[in-house]
Design a protein around this motif. Structure first.
Motif, PDB file in Angstrom:
ATOM      1  N   LYS A 170       0.968  -1.252   0.142  1.00  0.00           N
ATOM      2  CA  LYS A 170       0.005   0.202  -0.029  1.00  0.00           C
ATOM      3  C   LYS A 170       0.996   1.170  -0.011  1.00  0.00           C
ATOM      4  O   LYS A 170       0.604   2.230  -0.916  1.00  0.00           O
ATOM      5  N   ASP A 171       2.023   1.250   0.994  1.00  0.00           N
ATOM      6  CA  ASP A 171       2.719   2.411   0.883  1.00  0.00           C
ATOM      7  C   ASP A 171       3.683   2.642  -0.364  1.00  0.00           C
ATOM      8  O   ASP A 171       3.939   3.969  -0.780  1.00  0.00           O
ATOM      9  N   GLU A 172       4.048   1.582  -0.857  1.00  0.00           N
ATOM     10  CA  GLU A 172       5.042   1.815  -2.108  1.00  0.00           C
ATOM     11  C   GLU A 172       4.103   2.080  -3.451  1.00  0.00           C
ATOM     12  O   GLU A 172       5.044   2.483  -4.396  1.00  0.00           O
ATOM     13  N   PHE A 173       3.080   1.233  -3.685  1.00  0.00           N
ATOM     14  CA  PHE A 173       2.391   0.934  -4.799  1.00  0.00           C
ATOM     15  C   PHE A 173       1.052   1.642  -4.938  1.00  0.00           C
ATOM     16  O   PHE A 173       0.298   1.825  -5.792  1.00  0.00           O
ATOM     17  N   ASP A 174       0.464   1.849  -3.672  1.00  0.00           N
ATOM     18  CA  ASP A 174      -0.853   2.482  -3.593  1.00  0.00           C
ATOM     19  C   ASP A 174      -1.899   1.642  -4.025  1.00  0.00           C
ATOM     20  O   ASP A 174      -2.867   1.699  -4.518  1.00  0.00           O
ATOM     21  N   ILE A 175      -1.680   0.193  -3.789  1.00  0.00           N
ATOM     22  CA  ILE A 175      -2.653  -0.923  -3.924  1.00  0.00           C
ATOM     23  C   ILE A 175      -2.944  -1.343  -2.677  1.00  0.00           C
ATOM     24  O   ILE A 175      -1.924  -1.928  -1.885  1.00  0.00           O
ATOM     25  N   ASP A 176      -4.161  -1.545  -2.420  1.00  0.00           N
ATOM     26  CA  ASP A 176      -4.800  -1.859  -1.204  1.00  0.00           C
ATOM     27  C   ASP A 176      -5.338  -3.377  -1.189  1.00  0.00           C
ATOM     28  O   ASP A 176      -6.197  -3.814  -1.861  1.00  0.00           O
TER      29      ASP A 176
END
Length: 635
Positions: A303-309
């Motif tokens: 989530k932090d590095e790719f903004d994928i949850d």
């Protein structure tokens, strides 16, 4: 010792998986046909085996059976099509390098400078939808310039294209296996599952079959895996019985031998996360963390590095939990496991593989041990399927409570899946209700064939085992109610936040559409939401055709100029004014940036629903102030 060109020839032929003529290879390597013939002779002499086969008409081909017996590390995947090369270049610029030397790039992907120039043109077209992203060329180098937010958005959209229909489509996955028919193997598994009334969710089947396929590939080559995990209790479980019978059935259809370790490992795969109950948690032994904590750290890093949850994806969490135990065991025993599809994964799905590389690095850092590329390839399968699931997360999560030992139960379950698979996914089937277990699954609804009362705030539908038309109607009504609640929640989360008090205007005393648009756009510019170019684009769009509607409102918007920040500006006029064919009292100005394009779809869905409710819309036009407006639009 092989030279660099000879190593590249092996890589090229391995990537191709088919015949390539000597002329084609010589053109790629910028040498003569004769040099290529000499190189291939040297390669076969060096390994003392016919690694590269030759044919006067067809050219050259790698011998895959010989390749797997040799200690050859092929660390690079060569993109072969223009689309693959474009994604490869973008990936390098996003994650690996600030700039790329084009001469080095030609050497890496074996193509001419002319082809590279064409690829650069394609990339520039791919970047056109992103206002502040551009590919800059300076002499023999290229670099990607733009905001980090836009780069993340580009990555996610390319990732969506890469995964779409590739990790959850069994027909496509089965094409990876050329020595046997994976779909036929699936039939054997389903026969065994049906015999024991054992349910595997449709969404979980593709990755489960990948594990089966890889196991069969290993067994074809007599490359059996070993496990020393303490799983005595496993042999009492239904999953073990199913796994043994399944492999016994396979051994009668294929030239493979049933091995106890393979039976155990597949039984653990069937159990999923529950398998940790019958084996020790190797992560706890190594780090003091339990597997759940470790995986939550991985999810947070993504989530932090790719903004994928992936925080809601229990399939991914369970899959990683099971896979992680195997990784730990293999590393502890210094045991390698080959992934014969590693190069194909790296070439066809480079962005998924990059995601897996980052997860592998996180594992290395926490576990203080080396994660091989083969293991990263297996992680990529889990992550690719998870990202593909993000596009179907609009489906509701259902838990089915029914007497699983009854033959009629499976018929009921199959019928539900056939009727409602596009709208909901049955995430778990249980034979009794246990509040803590159900809460942990986080379902959106519960389907039960038993009388059930509970204190959870979860819609519950009681149905019969025969699933009659009345049962179908009850499920439809519940799903429709969930749709309404979901839309209202998403609407409040996404849309209401864009309507700020500072962009709300009441009793505007203006005479023309141009005056209203100019006033509202100038106000947005003053607040830092947009610029003068945005205003000109809105006015130009209005000149093309009025954005007014018969219900006394207008929705002006820009053509293709984005705002700096997303906003929905609302104005109520002191007196209705003529706006195109209609008189308008309410104006909604849309100022949407690149990241919030989905808001437009939600806005027009809301608007359509509002117009269809004449009384509600009439009430909205009588708004008194900002707070009253918000109350009425969410009512």
């Amino acid at each position: 010792m092989l030279n660099k060109r000879q190593e590249k020839i092996i890589m090229l032929l391995d990537e191709s998986k088919s015949w390539i003529t000597g002329k084609e290879i010589s053109r790629l390597m910028n040498v003569s046909d004769r040099t290529i013939r000499s190189d291939i002779e040297n390669i076969n002499r060096f390994y003392d085996k016919q690694l590269i086969e030759s044919n006067l008409r067809s050219g050259y081909r790698i011998n895959a059976d010989v390749l797997v017996t040799l200690p050859i590390e092929l660390n690079s995947a060569i993109p072969q099509t223009p689309q693959e090369r474009c994604v490869y270049i973008i990936q390098e610029l996003l994650f690996e390098k600030k700039e790329i030397n084009l001469l080095d790039l030609q050497d890496q992907v074996f193509i001419s400078g002319y082809s590279i120039d064409n690829d650069i043109k394609r990339i520039k077209i791919m970047l056109e939808p992103y206002d502040n992203l551009k590919l800059v060329r300076s002499r023999n180098c290229i670099r990607l310039e733009g905001s980090e937010q836009s780069k993340r958005l580009l990555y996610k959209e390319l990732l969506s294209q890469e995964t779409q229909g590739n990790f959850l489509n069994l027909n496509k996955l089965s094409s990876m296996f050329v020595d046997f028919d994976l779909l036929k193997v699936k039939e054997y598994l389903e026969e065994t599952l049906d015999k024991y009334n054992y349910h595997v969710r449709e969404m979980a089947m593709p990755l489960l079959m990948i594990h089966v396929g890889i196991s069969i590939e290993r067994m074809f080559r007599h490359n059996y895996i070993e496990t020393t995990r303490n799983v005595q209790d496993l042999k009492k479980r239904k999953e073990y019985v199913i796994s043994r019978e399944f492999f016994t059935k396979l051994s009668k259809k294929m030239p493979i031998e049933v091995k106890e370790d393979e039976v155990i490992l597949f039984a653990l795969q069937l159990m999923g996360k529950r398998s940790i109950d019958v084996q020790s948690d190797l992560v706890v032994k190594k780090t003091g963390m339990n597997v759940d904590e470790f995986i939550e750290d991985i999810i947070k890093m993504i989530k932090d590095e790719f903004d994928i949850d992936f925080s809601k994806d229990l399939d991914l969490k369970n899959g990683l939990a099971v896979h992680l135990q195997g990784v730990m065991e293999r590393i502890n025993r210094d045991m390698d496991i080959s992934n014969i599809y590693l190069q194909e994964l790296k070439r066809k799905y480079p962005l998924v593989f990059e995601l897996a590389v980052r997860v592998g690095r996180q594992m290395e850092s926490t576990l203080d041990m080396k994660i091989s590329e083969d293991e990263i390839g297996f992680l990529a399968l889990h992550l690719g399927a998870a990202y593909e699931r993000t596009s179907i997360y609009s489906k509701y999560r259902a838990v089915m409570i029914y007497p699983v030992e009854q033959a009629m139960s499976n018929m009921c379950l199959r019928k539900i899946e056939n009727l409602f698979s596009e709208r909901m996914d049955i995430v778990e089937c249980v034979s009794f209700f246990e509040e803590s277990a159900i809460r942990k699954l986080e379902p959106d609804l519960i389907l039960t064939t038993l009388q059930l009362k509970h204190n959870l705030d979860i819609p519950t539908v009681q149905i019969s085992l025969f699933l009659n038309t009345e049962d179908e109607s009850k499920i439809f009504q519940t799903l429709n109610a969930l749709d309404r609640n979901t839309f209202k929640r998403d609407f409040e989360d996404s849309l209401i936040g864009l309507i700020q008090k500072e962009t709300f205007h009441y009793d505007l005393d203006l005479k023309t559409p141009s005056e209203v648009i100019t006033y509202m756009c100038d106000h947005l510019e003053k607040l830092g939401y947009s610029n003068a170019e945005f205003k000109q684009s809105v006015l130009k769009r209005e000149e093309m055709a009025a954005t007014s509607f018969v219900y006394s409102f207008a929705v002006p918007h820009a053509l293709n100029v984005r705002s700096y920040r997303p906003a929905i500006s609302v104005a109520f006029l002191k007196k209705p004014i003529q706006w195109g064919e209609f008189e308008v009292k309410m104006v909604i100005l849309l100022a949407i940036d690149e990241e919030h394009q989905d808001v437009l779809r939600m806005f027009f869905t809301w608007l359509s629903n509002m117009i269809n409710d004449a009384n509600h819309f009439a009430s909205l036009l009588e708004t008194k102030d900002y707070e009253d407006f918000l109350t009425k639009i969410v009512d």
